[in-house]
Design an enzyme around this catalytic site. Sequence first.
Site, PDB file in Angstrom:
ATOM      1  N   LYS A 272      -7.611  -8.665   6.776  1.00 20.79           N
ATOM      2  CA  LYS A 272      -8.978  -8.986   6.385  1.00 20.79           C
ATOM      3  C   LYS A 272      -9.351 -10.417   6.814  1.00 20.79           C
ATOM      4  O   LYS A 272      -8.485 -11.200   7.218  1.00 20.79           O
ATOM      5  CB  LYS A 272      -9.110  -8.810   4.863  1.00 20.79           C
ATOM      6  CG  LYS A 272      -8.901  -7.355   4.394  1.00 20.79           C
ATOM      7  CD  LYS A 272      -9.114  -7.252   2.881  1.00 20.79           C
ATOM      8  CE  LYS A 272      -8.907  -5.836   2.376  1.00 20.79           C
ATOM      9  NZ  LYS A 272      -9.166  -5.721   0.920  1.00 20.79           N
TER      10      LYS A 272
ATOM     11  N   TYR B 119     -15.669   1.626   3.554  1.00 17.25           N
ATOM     12  CA  TYR B 119     -15.513   1.526   2.103  1.00 17.25           C
ATOM     13  C   TYR B 119     -16.440   2.480   1.341  1.00 17.25           C
ATOM     14  O   TYR B 119     -16.759   2.235   0.165  1.00 17.25           O
ATOM     15  CB  TYR B 119     -15.748   0.085   1.644  1.00 17.25           C
ATOM     16  CG  TYR B 119     -14.558  -0.830   1.867  1.00 17.25           C
ATOM     17  CD1 TYR B 119     -13.305  -0.547   1.300  1.00 17.25           C
ATOM     18  CD2 TYR B 119     -14.671  -1.989   2.624  1.00 17.25           C
ATOM     19  CE1 TYR B 119     -12.214  -1.380   1.489  1.00 17.25           C
ATOM     20  CE2 TYR B 119     -13.575  -2.840   2.817  1.00 17.25           C
ATOM     21  CZ  TYR B 119     -12.350  -2.530   2.239  1.00 17.25           C
ATOM     22  OH  TYR B 119     -11.266  -3.362   2.422  1.00 17.25           O
TER      23      TYR B 119
ATOM     24  N   ASN C 102      -7.629 -10.319  -0.854  1.00 10.59           N
ATOM     25  CA  ASN C 102      -6.261  -9.794  -0.926  1.00 10.59           C
ATOM     26  C   ASN C 102      -5.649  -9.455   0.429  1.00 10.59           C
ATOM     27  O   ASN C 102      -4.705  -8.680   0.521  1.00 10.59           O
ATOM     28  CB  ASN C 102      -6.177  -8.641  -1.929  1.00 10.59           C
ATOM     29  CG  ASN C 102      -7.024  -7.451  -1.519  1.00 10.59           C
ATOM     30  OD1 ASN C 102      -7.643  -7.464  -0.455  1.00 10.59           O
ATOM     31  ND2 ASN C 102      -7.041  -6.415  -2.345  1.00 10.59           N
TER      32      ASN C 102
ATOM     33  N   HIS D 218      -5.882  -4.585   4.240  1.00 11.36           N
ATOM     34  CA  HIS D 218      -6.250  -3.223   3.859  1.00 11.36           C
ATOM     35  C   HIS D 218      -5.189  -2.291   4.424  1.00 11.36           C
ATOM     36  O   HIS D 218      -4.772  -2.440   5.571  1.00 11.36           O
ATOM     37  CB  HIS D 218      -7.612  -2.835   4.433  1.00 11.36           C
ATOM     38  CG  HIS D 218      -7.865  -1.365   4.310  1.00 11.36           C
ATOM     39  ND1 HIS D 218      -8.311  -0.793   3.141  1.00 11.36           N
ATOM     40  CD2 HIS D 218      -7.658  -0.326   5.167  1.00 11.36           C
ATOM     41  CE1 HIS D 218      -8.394   0.520   3.303  1.00 11.36           C
ATOM     42  NE2 HIS D 218      -7.998   0.824   4.523  1.00 11.36           N
TER      43      HIS D 218
ATOM     44  N   GLU E  35     -10.035   6.740   8.508  1.00  7.22           N
ATOM     45  CA  GLU E  35     -10.257   5.345   8.884  1.00  7.22           C
ATOM     46  C   GLU E  35      -9.923   5.101  10.359  1.00  7.22           C
ATOM     47  O   GLU E  35     -10.626   4.353  11.040  1.00  7.22           O
ATOM     48  CB  GLU E  35      -9.428   4.435   7.964  1.00  7.22           C
ATOM     49  CG  GLU E  35      -9.943   4.478   6.521  1.00  7.22           C
ATOM     50  CD  GLU E  35      -8.981   3.909   5.493  1.00  7.22           C
ATOM     51  OE1 GLU E  35      -7.962   3.291   5.888  1.00  7.22           O
ATOM     52  OE2 GLU E  35      -9.243   4.082   4.279  1.00  7.22           O
TER      53      GLU E  35
HETATM   54  P1  IDP Z   1      -6.900  -1.138  -2.100  1.00  6.81           P
HETATM   55  O1  IDP Z   1      -7.388  -2.112  -1.051  1.00  6.81           O
HETATM   56  O2  IDP Z   1      -5.629  -1.608  -2.739  1.00  6.81           O
HETATM   57  O3  IDP Z   1      -6.822   0.283  -1.604  1.00  6.81           O
HETATM   58  P2  IDP Z   1      -9.301  -0.334  -3.542  1.00  6.81           P
HETATM   59  O4  IDP Z   1      -9.352   0.007  -4.986  1.00  6.81           O
HETATM   60  O5  IDP Z   1      -9.467   0.769  -2.546  1.00  6.81           O
HETATM   61  O6  IDP Z   1      -7.967  -1.174  -3.291  1.00  6.81           O
HETATM   62  O7  IDP Z   1     -10.446  -1.428  -3.312  1.00  6.81           O
HETATM   63  C1  IDP Z   1     -10.825  -1.796  -2.002  1.00  6.81           C
HETATM   64  C2  IDP Z   1     -10.978  -3.302  -1.949  1.00  6.81           C
HETATM   65  O8  IDP Z   1     -12.075  -3.690  -2.763  1.00  6.81           O
HETATM   66  C3  IDP Z   1      -9.792  -4.076  -2.506  1.00  6.81           C
HETATM   67  O9  IDP Z   1      -8.773  -4.283  -1.553  1.00  6.81           O
HETATM   68  C4  IDP Z   1     -10.432  -5.380  -2.908  1.00  6.81           C
HETATM   69  O10 IDP Z   1     -10.598  -6.239  -1.780  1.00  6.81           O
HETATM   70  C5  IDP Z   1     -11.810  -4.930  -3.377  1.00  6.81           C
HETATM   71  N1  IDP Z   1     -11.821  -4.756  -4.821  1.00  6.81           N
HETATM   72  C6  IDP Z   1     -11.267  -3.743  -5.538  1.00  6.81           C
HETATM   73  N2  IDP Z   1     -11.469  -3.892  -6.855  1.00  6.81           N
HETATM   74  C7  IDP Z   1     -12.196  -5.042  -6.970  1.00  6.81           C
HETATM   75  C8  IDP Z   1     -12.733  -5.737  -8.093  1.00  6.81           C
HETATM   76  O11 IDP Z   1     -12.578  -5.353  -9.252  1.00  6.81           O
HETATM   77  N3  IDP Z   1     -13.423  -6.888  -7.806  1.00  6.81           N
HETATM   78  C9  IDP Z   1     -13.610  -7.360  -6.546  1.00  6.81           C
HETATM   79  N4  IDP Z   1     -13.118  -6.722  -5.460  1.00  6.81           N
HETATM   80  C10 IDP Z   1     -12.423  -5.588  -5.673  1.00  6.81           C
HETATM   81 MG    MG Z   2      -8.322   1.584  -1.038  1.00  2.62          MG
END
Ligand code: IDP
Ligand code: MG
Length: 149
Positions: A9, A49, A112, A115, A126
């Site tokens: 990212k 997304y 984080n 992805h 994807e």
């Molecule tokens: P993942 O990346 O571990 O699969 P997902 O639940 O699919 O997690 O969420 C996609 C992305 O959205 C996450 O990697 C993170 O960057 C963002 N995200 C998820 N939950 C939150 C939140 O509660 N606040 C802000 N960003 C979030």
């Molecule tokens: Mg995800």
Amino acid sequence: MERTFLMIKPDGVQRGLIGEIISRIERKGLRIVAIRMHRITEDVARRHYAEHVKKPFFSSLVDFITSSPVVLMIAEGENAVAVMRTISGATNPLEALVGTIRGDYGLDVGRNLIHSADSLESAEREIAIHFTDSDIVEYTKAEETWVYE
Ligand code: IDP
Ligand code: MG
């Protein structure tokens, strides 16, 4: 063999962690079969997304992911999807184990670093969004007889 979809990212690129993250994928023994640096468009971000469209963080997520270049990759290997989810760590870096990418380098769920597709079905969806067949190279690595029994 499975293929999974990965994205370093914008925070990973801006913090100079491209090499560090790719090293972890290589050291694990996975084979990178496609790689491209790219600034993704809003339309592509929204499709990528799509499952989160109703979440409160959706618009900030789209803004973030389009804010700077990313590195798009396809990695191949046995159980590649699960292996990369493990290497990436829990979504919230505060819960991610030390030794994972998010656990070692992240502090905020909105920053984080990586992805990683969450299932084979997601990976296929994807990959189709971000790559075409001609982007994918087929090859074997000499080390693979030392990685797999
Ligand atoms: P993942 O990346 O571990 O699969 P997902 O639940 O699919 O997690 O969420 C996609 C992305 O959205 C996450 O990697 C993170 O960057 C963002 N995200 C998820 N939950 C939150 C939140 O509660 N606040 C802000 N960003 C979030
Ligand atoms: Mg995800």
